[in-house]
Design a protein around this motif. Structure first.
Motif, PDB file in Angstrom:
ATOM      1  N   UNK A 196       0.826  -1.201   0.000  1.00  0.00           N
ATOM      2  CA  UNK A 196       0.000   0.000   0.000  1.00  0.00           C
ATOM      3  C   UNK A 196       0.867   1.260   0.000  1.00  0.00           C
ATOM      4  N   UNK A 197       1.810   1.341   0.925  1.00  0.00           N
ATOM      5  CA  UNK A 197       2.745   2.464   0.945  1.00  0.00           C
ATOM      6  C   UNK A 197       4.157   1.885   0.986  1.00  0.00           C
ATOM      7  N   UNK A 198       4.910   2.073  -0.059  1.00  0.00           N
ATOM      8  CA  UNK A 198       6.234   1.479  -0.154  1.00  0.00           C
ATOM      9  C   UNK A 198       7.348   2.341   0.390  1.00  0.00           C
ATOM     10  N   UNK A 199       7.038   3.589   0.729  1.00  0.00           N
ATOM     11  CA  UNK A 199       8.066   4.487   1.254  1.00  0.00           C
ATOM     12  C   UNK A 199       7.556   5.149   2.530  1.00  0.00           C
ATOM     13  N   UNK A 200       8.501   5.559   3.353  1.00  0.00           N
ATOM     14  CA  UNK A 200       8.190   6.203   4.625  1.00  0.00           C
ATOM     15  C   UNK A 200       7.424   7.498   4.391  1.00  0.00           C
ATOM     16  N   UNK A 201       6.337   7.689   5.153  1.00  0.00           N
ATOM     17  CA  UNK A 201       5.480   8.855   4.963  1.00  0.00           C
ATOM     18  C   UNK A 201       5.735   9.961   5.984  1.00  0.00           C
ATOM     19  N   UNK A 202       6.216   9.566   7.175  1.00  0.00           N
ATOM     20  CA  UNK A 202       6.251  10.509   8.283  1.00  0.00           C
ATOM     21  C   UNK A 202       7.327  11.557   8.154  1.00  0.00           C
ATOM     22  N   UNK A 203       7.218  12.627   8.950  1.00  0.00           N
ATOM     23  CA  UNK A 203       8.211  13.705   8.906  1.00  0.00           C
ATOM     24  C   UNK A 203       9.526  13.251   9.532  1.00  0.00           C
ATOM     25  N   UNK A 204      10.600  13.369   8.816  1.00  0.00           N
ATOM     26  CA  UNK A 204      11.927  13.035   9.340  1.00  0.00           C
ATOM     27  C   UNK A 204      12.457  14.214  10.170  1.00  0.00           C
ATOM     28  N   UNK A 205      13.413  14.017  11.104  1.00  0.00           N
ATOM     29  CA  UNK A 205      14.053  12.723  11.354  1.00  0.00           C
ATOM     30  C   UNK A 205      13.381  11.892  12.441  1.00  0.00           C
ATOM     31  N   UNK A 206      12.472  12.477  13.223  1.00  0.00           N
ATOM     32  CA  UNK A 206      11.965  11.763  14.398  1.00  0.00           C
ATOM     33  C   UNK A 206      10.544  11.261  14.246  1.00  0.00           C
ATOM     34  N   UNK A 207       9.934  11.438  13.076  1.00  0.00           N
ATOM     35  CA  UNK A 207       8.560  11.015  12.901  1.00  0.00           C
ATOM     36  C   UNK A 207       8.417   9.502  12.829  1.00  0.00           C
ATOM     37  N   UNK A 208       7.178   9.033  12.947  1.00  0.00           N
ATOM     38  CA  UNK A 208       6.899   7.600  12.874  1.00  0.00           C
ATOM     39  C   UNK A 208       5.747   7.348  11.926  1.00  0.00           C
ATOM     40  N   UNK A 209       5.780   6.189  11.288  1.00  0.00           N
ATOM     41  CA  UNK A 209       4.643   5.639  10.560  1.00  0.00           C
ATOM     42  C   UNK A 209       4.182   4.378  11.267  1.00  0.00           C
ATOM     43  N   UNK A 210       2.902   4.099  11.178  1.00  0.00           N
ATOM     44  CA  UNK A 210       2.439   2.762  11.522  1.00  0.00           C
ATOM     45  C   UNK A 210       2.960   1.784  10.478  1.00  0.00           C
ATOM     46  N   UNK A 211       3.045   0.484  10.844  1.00  0.00           N
ATOM     47  CA  UNK A 211       3.346  -0.537   9.852  1.00  0.00           C
ATOM     48  C   UNK A 211       2.471  -1.752  10.094  1.00  0.00           C
ATOM     49  N   UNK A 212       2.265  -2.520   9.022  1.00  0.00           N
ATOM     50  CA  UNK A 212       1.587  -3.816   9.073  1.00  0.00           C
ATOM     51  C   UNK A 212       2.440  -4.800   8.294  1.00  0.00           C
ATOM     52  N   UNK A 213       2.634  -5.994   8.841  1.00  0.00           N
ATOM     53  CA  UNK A 213       3.487  -6.996   8.198  1.00  0.00           C
ATOM     54  C   UNK A 213       2.851  -8.366   8.323  1.00  0.00           C
ATOM     55  N   UNK A 214       2.921  -9.136   7.234  1.00  0.00           N
ATOM     56  CA  UNK A 214       2.301 -10.465   7.149  1.00  0.00           C
ATOM     57  C   UNK A 214       3.385 -11.512   6.916  1.00  0.00           C
ATOM     58  N   UNK A 215       3.544 -12.415   7.899  1.00  0.00           N
ATOM     59  CA  UNK A 215       4.416 -13.571   7.753  1.00  0.00           C
ATOM     60  C   UNK A 215       3.549 -14.792   7.473  1.00  0.00           C
ATOM     61  N   UNK A 216       4.028 -15.686   6.607  1.00  0.00           N
ATOM     62  CA  UNK A 216       3.248 -16.870   6.271  1.00  0.00           C
ATOM     63  C   UNK A 216       4.113 -18.111   6.404  1.00  0.00           C
ATOM     64  N   UNK A 217       3.483 -19.243   6.783  1.00  0.00           N
ATOM     65  CA  UNK A 217       4.196 -20.506   6.918  1.00  0.00           C
ATOM     66  C   UNK A 217       3.448 -21.592   6.174  1.00  0.00           C
ATOM     67  N   UNK A 218       4.128 -22.690   5.935  1.00  0.00           N
ATOM     68  CA  UNK A 218       3.521 -23.919   5.427  1.00  0.00           C
ATOM     69  C   UNK A 218       3.985 -25.049   6.324  1.00  0.00           C
ATOM     70  N   UNK A 219       3.293 -26.195   6.262  1.00  0.00           N
ATOM     71  CA  UNK A 219       3.655 -27.331   7.095  1.00  0.00           C
ATOM     72  C   UNK A 219       5.126 -27.670   6.916  1.00  0.00           C
ATOM     73  N   UNK A 220       5.843 -27.729   8.034  1.00  0.00           N
ATOM     74  CA  UNK A 220       7.259 -28.057   7.979  1.00  0.00           C
ATOM     75  C   UNK A 220       8.137 -26.921   7.510  1.00  0.00           C
TER      76      UNK A 220
END
Length: 747
Positions: free
Chosen positions: A422-446
């Motif tokens: 959705x957003x591939x680059x940092x949006x917040x004001x540098x140098x001390x700003x923050x963005x929220x993030x969401x990350x999806x890890x996936x697994x399979x059997x074994x």
């Protein structure tokens, strides 16, 4: 079932469908009541233990002439078609709103009925001089006592049958009521009667209420240092059902661990925090496992969720938080495992990375553990785990905040491609700003988790933080759909669709609610998004989803606000539409599109109150929710924190604790499906408590975790830790049974 739960309680006549000596029966939720000629048998079905807690109220010395009758017939009948023989069936069985024991004693009748969703009985005497004849023995009770509020407590195991302080009045010749003080009188082992302050030769009515009040269990979690329990999850299936998983932080070198656990040794020096993960059995009487997870630096476990490992009835615990380098310059060595996405911590002293870790069902092995971050700071505050039947693995989604990074940037990826986040680059004001993030890890059997999708989520002029998230359980798990909530200072935080609030409302923070499909479609991944707040400071701390399909799914959010104009809504009106002072908690239900609020209510008193987490029974639809948090609004504040009920007076209150204990208490509150107040209680002692996490364990039971500074925090017998471990804080875990029935709207 929730609709049925709001219907009048029925007293069903026994026409052969039940064995003798039951004459009438009634049921609501887990509570069952059988009425015999000279007894009322009250039972509480304990689903996870396959048994019933039961206490029988036997009317001692009752008249042999007593007659039990049904009064006030209800419309409709029941059919009980048990077995293949029609001759054994009970058909057109009548139901009643009232039962009456006529001439139970000479000059004394007893009427039984429902009032405010509880069983109530009136002892009706033709003269106050008859009352001493009324005597009850409590078969099945381990003990019988009267508490400081005049309530009669009959204890059976960890369950208590409560009879509120009785209300009594004489009926004067003109028909008016003359109130008279009344109390329970203990008459030896598990026997009681009733006593009034003055005995008159006038008709007398005594009116107690009966219910099961249950603090099922409560335990400390901690050692001699400082310990906080941040989050809790409960196994909902198989042989693990009811087991409790708690994650948090500890500085205790003697934190109680179990033999063979992944790490039984404290990793830090004085003041350094380790993550702890504790798995308790369903009664909290045994640690299935308890382990440290950490290094010689500073680590915190903020959130935990569970899934079956795909190899049978085994529960794996996935947890997340942050790890930081020691302020003395020691490099973070938080353990990585499996084919971790990132095994390197590349920061300066005191800087942080997010992490995600998975423990095997025995708590002996880290199946997977990875950093997630940049060369700046990250924290992960939320996690959701769901099984993926198509792969036999699990899907893990975490959320938090990032400062984006400079030479080593936070990864925003779609893997495998093609596609963009959705957003591939940092949006917040540098140098001390923050963005929220969401990350999806996936697994399979074994297999081991792979970072499949990761995105920034923010505006360009302020800071964002994800504080909680939920995954739609019916989503096609090749592209996970997540609803995230948190706080933003960005006036241009991205909104989408027809939002409830399309613009920043003011103050230092607004809450936000966003639904995002992790599909790699770039800008189109953000499905709906809205601000949620007023003109002052607002934060969304917790979220739950209702239902199993997106078109009908509702979203309920809990948080904190000091905005007098925070949006409230509801028909009938919700519990509280007026800001009470300081910070109030809030609970808001949104439709699937995040465009309307069927109801929204404040929750608090005139001091500071915050909702920190929210729970609902998994898979249910538009049902009540239960929230926990912290309150400084006492029972004597200008506006007290609402315990249930506030009217009638406290002597008739069914809350576990109606009295504020000082320096901040936990609260546990059920909010109805229309925004009304359900059961609500304080929980605490004299040194300050905060409730951080809550999880459901069946329809009527919840586990709450948090922190306490008091050795007097209430615990129950038979749990793993009944005494305070030491330091300035201990963690705690407490299991409550919360009632089902609610008033429609405000009281």
């Amino acid at each position: 079932m929730e609709t049925l739960g709001r219907l009048p309680l029925e007293f069903v006549e026994n026409c052969g469908q039940w064995p003798s000596p039951t004459r009438f029966g009634a049921r609501r939720g887990h509570e069952v009541v059988a009425f015999e000629n000279e007894a009322i048998v009250l039972g509480l079905q304990i689903a996870e233990m396959g048994r019933v807690a039961k206490i029988a109220l036997h009317f001692e010395g009752a008249s042999g002439d007593a007659v039990l009758r049904g009064r006030d017939p209800l419309p409709g009948t029941h059919n009980y078609l048990y077995g293949a023989d029609p001759a054994a069936w009970a058909t057109e069985v009548p139901t009643f709103a009232t039962l009456e024991y006529e001439a139970l004693y000479e000059g004394i009748d007893v009427r039984v009925y429902e009032a405010a969703s509880f069983i109530e009985y009136d002892v009706v005497c033709d003269s106050g001089r008859r009352l001493p004849r009324f005597s009850v023995s409590c078969a099945g009770a381990d003990s019988l006592s009267v508490d400081q509020n005049g309530r009669l407590l009959a204890k059976t195991g960890d369950y208590e049958l409560v009879q509120d302080r009785p209300i009594a009045w004489y009926v004067q010749p003109d028909g008016s009521r003359r109130p008279v003080a009344c109390e329970y009188e203990l008459r030896g082992a598990n026997r009681f009667g009733l006593k009034v302050a003055e005995t008159l030769d006038l008709p007398l009515v005594v009116d107690p209420k009966v219910s099961f009040r249950v603090l099922l269990w409560s335990t400390f979690i901690g050692g001699s240092g400082d310990d906080i329990a941040w989050d809790v999850a409960v196994a909902q299936y198989g042989q693990s059902m009811g087991q409790v998983f708690v994650v948090g932080e500890t500085t205790s070198s003697n934190f109680p661990t179990t033999t063979g656990a992944y790490d039984t040794t404290y990793n830090g020096t004085t003041g350094d925090r380790d993550v702890f993960v504790v798995r308790l059995n369903a009664q909290a009487s045994n640690r299935v496992y308890s382990t440290f997870v950490g290094s010689g630096c500073d680590e915190v476990g903020y959130a935990i969720d569970l899934a079956d490992d795909g190899n049978g009835d085994h529960t794996v615990a996935a947890f997340t938080g942050y790890c930081t380098g020691n302020t003395s310059g020691v490099t973070c060595r938080y353990p990585t495992a499996g084919q971790a996405f990132d095994v390197n911590w590349l920061k300066g002293a005191g800087q942080t990375d997010a992490f995600v870790s998975i423990l095997d069902p025995t708590g002996t092995t880290l199946l997977y553990s990875s950093y997630l971050g940049s060369d700046e700071n990250e924290e992960s505050r939320a996690i959701a785990v769901v099984p993926n039947p198509s792969t036999g693995g699990i899907e893990v989604v975490i959320g938090g905040w990032t400062q984006g990074g400079n030479g080593i940037v936070f990864p925003a990826v779609v893997n495998p491609g093609p596609g963009t986040p959705y957003q591939g680059t940092f949006q917040g004001p540098n140098p001390s700003g923050t963005d929220a993030f969401l990350a999806h890890f996936t697994t399979a059997t074994g297999g081991t988790p792979t970072l499949r999708y990761s995105t920034y989520l923010g505006g360009s002029v302020g800071d964002e933080r994800v504080l909680d998230l939920q995954v739609n359980p019916d989503t096609n798990l090749t592209s996970v759909e997540v609803v995230a909530v948190g706080a933003t200072t960005s006036t241009n935080y991205p909104v989408r669709g027809t939002p409830l609030q399309g613009s920043y409302q003011g103050g230092s923070h607004d809450g936000f609610v966003s639904r995002l499909l992790m599909a790699g479609g770039g800008n189109s991944d953000l499905q709906q998004s809205t601000f949620l707040g007023g003109s002052e400071e607002d934060r969304c701390w917790g979220v739950v989803l209702h239902g199993t399909s997106t078109p009908t799914q509702l979203v309920t959010v809990g948080g904190s606000t000091n905005s007098a104009n925070f949006p409230t809504a509801g028909s009938p009106p919700p519990w509280d539409t007026t800001h009470n002072g300081g910070f109030d908690g809030f609970v808001t239900r949104l439709d699937n599109s995040l465009s309307t609020a069927p109801w929204s209510t404040f929750l608090g008193g005139s001091e500071d109150d915050e909702v920190h987490d929210i729970a609902i029974v998994p898979g249910t639809t538009a049902t009540p929710v239960t929230v926990c948090g912290s309150t400084f609004s006492s029972d004597t504040s200008t506006i007290p924190f609402p315990v249930y009920p506030t009217n009638p007076p406290p002597s008739n209150n069914r809350a576990y604790d109606i009295t504020y204990n000082g320096n901040g208490d936990v609260f546990v509150t059920r909010i109805s499906q229309t925004g009304g107040l359900g059961c609500s209680t304080y929980l605490g002692a004299d040194a300050g408590e905060i409730g951080w996490g809550i999880a459901p364990d069946g329809r009527d039971e919840v586990i709450v975790v948090g922190q306490t500074g008091s050795s007097a925090f209430p615990t129950t017998s038979g749990v793993v830790q009944t005494t305070y471990g030491g330091g300035t804080l201990d963690g705690f875990a407490s299991k409550f049974r919360i009632g089902q029935a609610f008033p429609a709207g405000g009281l």
